[in-house]
Design a protein around this motif. Sequence first.
Motif, mmCIF file in Angstrom:
data_model
loop_
_atom_site.group_PDB
_atom_site.id
_atom_site.type_symbol
_atom_site.label_atom_id
_atom_site.label_comp_id
_atom_site.label_asym_id
_atom_site.label_seq_id
_atom_site.Cartn_x
_atom_site.Cartn_y
_atom_site.Cartn_z
ATOM 1 N N CYS A 297 -51.996 73.921 -27.551
ATOM 2 C CA CYS A 297 -52.739 75.108 -27.870
ATOM 3 C C CYS A 297 -51.799 76.285 -28.344
ATOM 4 O O CYS A 297 -50.598 76.224 -27.904
ATOM 5 N N CYS B 149 -52.145 79.586 -25.769
ATOM 6 C CA CYS B 149 -51.604 79.711 -24.551
ATOM 7 C C CYS B 149 -50.543 78.736 -24.365
ATOM 8 O O CYS B 149 -49.766 78.711 -23.261
ATOM 9 N N ASN C 123 -50.619 75.395 -23.750
ATOM 10 C CA ASN C 123 -50.970 74.419 -22.805
ATOM 11 C C ASN C 123 -51.021 73.088 -23.549
ATOM 12 O O ASN C 123 -51.497 72.941 -24.653
ATOM 13 N N SER D 111 -52.392 69.349 -23.485
ATOM 14 C CA SER D 111 -53.385 68.546 -22.671
ATOM 15 C C SER D 111 -53.620 67.166 -23.419
ATOM 16 O O SER D 111 -53.181 67.146 -24.865
ATOM 17 N N CYS E 166 -58.722 73.910 -26.584
ATOM 18 C CA CYS E 166 -57.718 74.056 -25.367
ATOM 19 C C CYS E 166 -58.690 74.084 -24.048
ATOM 20 O O CYS E 166 -59.683 74.766 -24.053
ATOM 21 N N PRO E 167 -58.531 73.071 -23.205
ATOM 22 C CA PRO E 167 -59.271 73.025 -21.812
ATOM 23 C C PRO E 167 -58.817 74.246 -20.933
ATOM 24 O O PRO E 167 -59.921 74.446 -20.165
ATOM 25 N N LYS E 168 -57.872 74.931 -21.318
ATOM 26 C CA LYS E 168 -57.514 75.954 -20.444
ATOM 27 C C LYS E 168 -57.802 77.270 -20.790
ATOM 28 O O LYS E 168 -58.519 78.026 -19.929
ATOM 29 N N CYS E 169 -57.866 77.496 -22.189
ATOM 30 C CA CYS E 169 -58.645 78.765 -22.473
ATOM 31 C C CYS E 169 -59.501 78.736 -23.279
ATOM 32 O O CYS E 169 -60.275 79.779 -24.047
#
Length: 123
Positions: A73, A76, A78, A80, A89-92
């Motif tokens: 990402c 952020c 991240n 994945s 992005c699965p985080k943000c």
Amino acid sequence: MHELSLAQEIISITEQYYSSDNNERVKSIKVKIGKLQNVLPDSLEFCFNALIQNSKMENAKMMIEHVPIKLECKNCGNISEQDGYLFACPKCGCSAITVISGNELTVSEIEFENVSNNKEVLN
Ligand SMILES: [Zn+2]
């Protein structure tokens, strides 16, 4: 036919490393294929085996190593691993991402066996 041209490419790459006058035979070829390439392994294998019939590469085995899709990402940072084609992005949830792996399509290893050695054993 995506897989047919891929099989042809794999064979021509292998041929670059292969010289017929040193009694070597191609034993196996390892191929790295990223998931993003959308290759059907069975179909690729079928095309490969059909193309090497009656060639110097006959009996060579192709081994396929699947490379998962990895995304980084930009927002952020991240990293994945993704199974499908969800490019966020699965985080943000940000869709600004960089593909780190999954695009590969390379011959990573070619194993040769020496034919003359085999003959000596047989005699
Ligand atoms: Zn993110």
